[in-house]
Write a protein that holds these residues in place. Sequence first.
Motif, PDB file in Angstrom:
ATOM      1  N   HIS A 108       0.787  -1.225   0.000  1.00  0.00           N
ATOM      2  CA  HIS A 108       0.000   0.000   0.000  1.00  0.00           C
ATOM      3  C   HIS A 108       0.822   1.281   0.000  1.00  0.00           C
ATOM      4  O   HIS A 108       0.321   2.331  -0.407  1.00  0.00           O
ATOM      5  N   GLN A 109       2.078   1.227   0.430  1.00  0.00           N
ATOM      6  CA  GLN A 109       2.856   2.466   0.457  1.00  0.00           C
ATOM      7  C   GLN A 109       3.084   3.018  -0.944  1.00  0.00           C
ATOM      8  O   GLN A 109       3.036   4.238  -1.142  1.00  0.00           O
ATOM      9  N   ASP A 110       3.283   2.144  -1.930  1.00  0.00           N
ATOM     10  CA  ASP A 110       3.567   2.630  -3.282  1.00  0.00           C
ATOM     11  C   ASP A 110       2.364   3.354  -3.885  1.00  0.00           C
ATOM     12  O   ASP A 110       2.508   4.379  -4.543  1.00  0.00           O
ATOM     13  N   GLN A 111       1.166   2.808  -3.661  1.00  0.00           N
ATOM     14  CA  GLN A 111      -0.022   3.446  -4.207  1.00  0.00           C
ATOM     15  C   GLN A 111      -0.220   4.832  -3.612  1.00  0.00           C
ATOM     16  O   GLN A 111      -0.704   5.746  -4.284  1.00  0.00           O
ATOM     17  N   LEU A 112       0.161   4.989  -2.352  1.00  0.00           N
ATOM     18  CA  LEU A 112      -0.021   6.285  -1.687  1.00  0.00           C
ATOM     19  C   LEU A 112       0.966   7.333  -2.183  1.00  0.00           C
ATOM     20  O   LEU A 112       0.626   8.513  -2.288  1.00  0.00           O
ATOM     21  N   ILE A 113       2.194   6.928  -2.487  1.00  0.00           N
ATOM     22  CA  ILE A 113       3.231   7.896  -2.866  1.00  0.00           C
ATOM     23  C   ILE A 113       2.819   8.660  -4.122  1.00  0.00           C
ATOM     24  O   ILE A 113       3.045   9.879  -4.226  1.00  0.00           O
ATOM     25  N   LEU A 114       2.196   7.999  -5.082  1.00  0.00           N
ATOM     26  CA  LEU A 114       1.753   8.687  -6.287  1.00  0.00           C
ATOM     27  C   LEU A 114       0.748   9.785  -5.947  1.00  0.00           C
ATOM     28  O   LEU A 114       0.856  10.918  -6.438  1.00  0.00           O
ATOM     29  N   LEU A 115      -0.217   9.480  -5.087  1.00  0.00           N
ATOM     30  CA  LEU A 115      -1.208  10.483  -4.695  1.00  0.00           C
ATOM     31  C   LEU A 115      -0.575  11.585  -3.849  1.00  0.00           C
ATOM     32  O   LEU A 115      -0.949  12.759  -3.962  1.00  0.00           O
ATOM     33  N   MET A 116       0.385  11.226  -3.002  1.00  0.00           N
ATOM     34  CA  MET A 116       1.084  12.231  -2.190  1.00  0.00           C
ATOM     35  C   MET A 116       1.832  13.230  -3.064  1.00  0.00           C
ATOM     36  O   MET A 116       1.926  14.412  -2.736  1.00  0.00           O
ATOM     37  N   SER A 117       2.352  12.758  -4.201  1.00  0.00           N
ATOM     38  CA  SER A 117       3.082  13.670  -5.095  1.00  0.00           C
ATOM     39  C   SER A 117       2.156  14.714  -5.710  1.00  0.00           C
ATOM     40  O   SER A 117       2.596  15.803  -6.086  1.00  0.00           O
ATOM     41  N   LEU A 118       0.864  14.395  -5.797  1.00  0.00           N
ATOM     42  CA  LEU A 118      -0.112  15.324  -6.367  1.00  0.00           C
ATOM     43  C   LEU A 118      -0.755  16.217  -5.314  1.00  0.00           C
ATOM     44  O   LEU A 118      -1.368  17.239  -5.638  1.00  0.00           O
ATOM     45  N   ALA A 119      -0.638  15.838  -4.032  1.00  0.00           N
ATOM     46  CA  ALA A 119      -1.324  16.540  -2.954  1.00  0.00           C
ATOM     47  C   ALA A 119      -0.700  17.922  -2.693  1.00  0.00           C
ATOM     48  O   ALA A 119       0.381  18.249  -3.191  1.00  0.00           O
ATOM     49  N   ILE A 139       9.422   8.555   4.630  1.00  0.00           N
ATOM     50  CA  ILE A 139       9.397   9.094   3.272  1.00  0.00           C
ATOM     51  C   ILE A 139       8.617  10.403   3.312  1.00  0.00           C
ATOM     52  O   ILE A 139       7.457  10.420   3.733  1.00  0.00           O
ATOM     53  N   SER A 140       9.253  11.478   2.904  1.00  0.00           N
ATOM     54  CA  SER A 140       8.562  12.767   2.820  1.00  0.00           C
ATOM     55  C   SER A 140       8.400  13.144   1.353  1.00  0.00           C
ATOM     56  O   SER A 140       9.332  12.999   0.560  1.00  0.00           O
ATOM     57  N   VAL A 141       7.209  13.587   1.014  1.00  0.00           N
ATOM     58  CA  VAL A 141       6.887  13.945  -0.361  1.00  0.00           C
ATOM     59  C   VAL A 141       6.288  15.342  -0.371  1.00  0.00           C
ATOM     60  O   VAL A 141       5.224  15.562   0.205  1.00  0.00           O
ATOM     61  N   GLN A 142       7.008  16.264  -0.988  1.00  0.00           N
ATOM     62  CA  GLN A 142       6.492  17.628  -1.127  1.00  0.00           C
ATOM     63  C   GLN A 142       5.626  17.680  -2.384  1.00  0.00           C
ATOM     64  O   GLN A 142       6.118  17.787  -3.503  1.00  0.00           O
ATOM     65  N   GLY A 143       4.315  17.550  -2.169  1.00  0.00           N
ATOM     66  CA  GLY A 143       3.391  17.471  -3.283  1.00  0.00           C
ATOM     67  C   GLY A 143       3.318  18.772  -4.067  1.00  0.00           C
ATOM     68  O   GLY A 143       3.641  19.857  -3.566  1.00  0.00           O
ATOM     69  N   VAL A 144       2.872  18.670  -5.306  1.00  0.00           N
ATOM     70  CA  VAL A 144       2.855  19.835  -6.204  1.00  0.00           C
ATOM     71  C   VAL A 144       1.539  20.601  -6.124  1.00  0.00           C
ATOM     72  O   VAL A 144       1.381  21.656  -6.739  1.00  0.00           O
ATOM     73  N   GLY A 145       0.567  20.076  -5.347  1.00  0.00           N
ATOM     74  CA  GLY A 145      -0.710  20.770  -5.220  1.00  0.00           C
ATOM     75  C   GLY A 145      -1.494  20.791  -6.519  1.00  0.00           C
ATOM     76  O   GLY A 145      -2.065  21.831  -6.895  1.00  0.00           O
ATOM     77  N   TYR A 146      -1.560  19.654  -7.181  1.00  0.00           N
ATOM     78  CA  TYR A 146      -2.301  19.576  -8.453  1.00  0.00           C
ATOM     79  C   TYR A 146      -3.757  19.974  -8.213  1.00  0.00           C
ATOM     80  O   TYR A 146      -4.417  19.478  -7.301  1.00  0.00           O
TER      81      TYR A 146
END
Length: 359
Positions: free
Chosen positions: A294-305, A349-356
């Motif tokens: 489940h972590q991989d599926q979340l990282i994609l959405l986190m990148s857009l958040a 893992i920290s992901v600075q999302g782009v705010g899509y």
Amino acid sequence: MNQNIIIIDGSYNEGGGQMFRSALALSVLLQKQFKIINIRSNRPNPGINNQLLNQITLITKIIKSEVEGLQLGSQEFSFRPLEKFIPQDIVCQAQTAQSITLILQSLLPISINTQKQISITIHGGTYLNHCPTIQAWSTIFVPLINQMGLKCEVHVLKEGYYPQGGGLIQAVLNPIKNTLNLLIKKEFTKINKLNCTYLLGSPCDIQIFDHQIVNDLKQYTENGQLIINSEIKNVNSKKFKKCYGISLMSHSNLNSYDYTIINDSDKSIEETLVNVINYAKQQLEQQTCFDEHHQDQLILLMSLAKGKSEILVGKPSSHTESLIYVIQKFLPECLIEFEKTNIKDNFIISVQGVGYMFE
């Protein structure tokens, strides 16, 4: 060739289908053209396989696009989206036990860019090897994406097993308001509840197996108390007359984990149970917030958040590293960092999302 085309090396690291699915999703959302080379070159049967072919074909039916290399065994593929997702209900007919959750992984990031409620109906397999079960997806992944503002409901109408398939689910998605929320999950807590589904060729008394699971896993609880809820699902298959698999999930006050094992061949329930318990112990000893599915599926959405998401995980898998490689091809401004914790092999893992902005 378009000079702005994104080139992805499909042989990078794990080199599996997830790279393909993630690239397609980001391509449609961001309206960026890409080409992937060396598709699945690290696999015994390289190139586009049947499952990928079906998933890509489905996306090209709902997204107006230009494609090259869309055929079985192709090791190069180009995709140019000509439009974003137009809100519509989607029906995916699978004639075999194609993984329903992998199809959902392909469609979810694309179809959330909608202005009205939509439904996704998928025929295929609900319990398959090497991918999340629909039960785990519904119980673990959906509540997490709901926290991020992606309101989704999944209804399992019929189960489907290998090799015949026959499963049926319906997912209902609601529009996102502006941007996805960031996600913070950094605290491990000990488990207190188990859910176990025995996938068997014939009924049997499972009480002794429940006791074995509880006795072996109670060391991972706060006070030695562990509740287990179990059920049997009958798998009518000529190939699996004994035990098709065991789906085990654990829950704490904050987190849930999936330890499902679906057998490659017919094995006894005792042998399968030992494998499931060992898998659960391995995962719980890592003291993370997520299982590896489940972590991989979340990282994609986190990148857009919008904002900086942080999750506690184990040592990044090759799947995770391949996904990050794809994300940074499409979103070079998305900063993804790993911070070692004081527990062996654990990372934040920290992901600075782009705010899509969804519109």
